[in-house]
Design an enzyme around this catalytic site. Structure first.
Site, PDB file in Angstrom:
ATOM      1  N   CYS A   1       0.759  -1.146   0.220  1.00 33.48           N
ATOM      2  CA  CYS A   1       0.124   0.066  -0.047  1.00 33.48           C
ATOM      3  C   CYS A   1       0.971   1.254  -0.176  1.00 33.48           C
ATOM      4  CB  CYS A   1      -1.092  -0.017   1.204  1.00 33.48           C
ATOM      5  SG  CYS A   1      -1.792   1.506   1.475  1.00 33.48           S
TER       6      CYS A   1
ATOM      7  N   CYS B   1      -0.019   3.890   2.572  1.00 33.34           N
ATOM      8  CA  CYS B   1       0.664   3.155   4.092  1.00 33.34           C
ATOM      9  C   CYS B   1       2.073   3.511   4.132  1.00 33.34           C
ATOM     10  CB  CYS B   1       0.501   1.503   4.175  1.00 33.34           C
ATOM     11  SG  CYS B   1      -1.200   1.200   4.262  1.00 33.34           S
TER      12      CYS B   1
END
Length: 185
Positions: free
Chosen positions: A109, A112
């Site tokens: 991600c 993230c």
């Protein structure tokens, strides 16, 4: 027999977070979360042995995350502790009356990866709280489901073993506001 918890990091329990020195690696900063596929993707965690800062994939990294196992359940303040499905609840219980902030992320991600250094800074700023990270890979899918995750990153703030606040997406200001609200409430 009650579970005995050690509250200091093990010297062999360090893992580096996968943040590259170039930032998000091509992901747009506008995108603030990633959808988790139903199939789930098992991710490989890279370990650095000598603190040289190079993951198995060969990428340079920046910050350090403590990793624990059920044998060495570690709760520390001022840093981020990596948890899994087996260590999450014991650590939350060991935190006692401290507020627990959980970052639910995946290795793939982009958002993230962008917010990870800011999350680490928060752990250093709020020394009276416990900061945890949970990789929502296939192994941890049961816990992620139990906690109701739909997108990553998702941040859960727990007080007295209960979720009191949630922030979805890499929204630093929203996370900061949720932390402040949990501290004052």
């Amino acid at each position: 027999m009650p579970l005995s918890l050690r509250l200091a990091p093990s010297p062999t329990s360090f893992r580096y977070s996968p943040i590259t020195s170039t930032g998000a690696g091509g992901f747009s900063p506008v995108k603030q979360h990633c959808r988790i596929p139903n199939s789930g993707v098992a991710t490989k965690i890279g370990f650095c042995s000598g603190g040289g800062g190079v993951l198995d994939s060969g990428r340079r990294i920046g910050s350090c995350v403590v990793r624990c196992s059920l044998e060495t359940v570690n709760v520390t303040v001022g840093q981020v502790t990596e948890v899994d499905k087996d260590t999450f609840w014991p650590i939350v219980k060991a935190a006692g009356d401290k507020i627990v902030v959980l970052d639910m992320y995946t290795q793939w991600c982009g958002p993230c990866k962008v917010i990870a250094p800011k999350y680490k800074e928060l752990s250093e700023k709020y020394q009276d709280m416990v900061f945890l990270k949970l990789d929502c890979n296939q192994d941890n899918k049961p816990l992620a489901k139990e906690l109701g995750i739909r997108v990553v990153p998702t941040f859960k703030i727990l007080k007295d073993n209960k979720v009191v606040k949630e922030v979805t997406g890499a929204k630093y200001e929203d996370l900061l506001a949720a932390i402040e609200a949990a501290r004052s409430g």
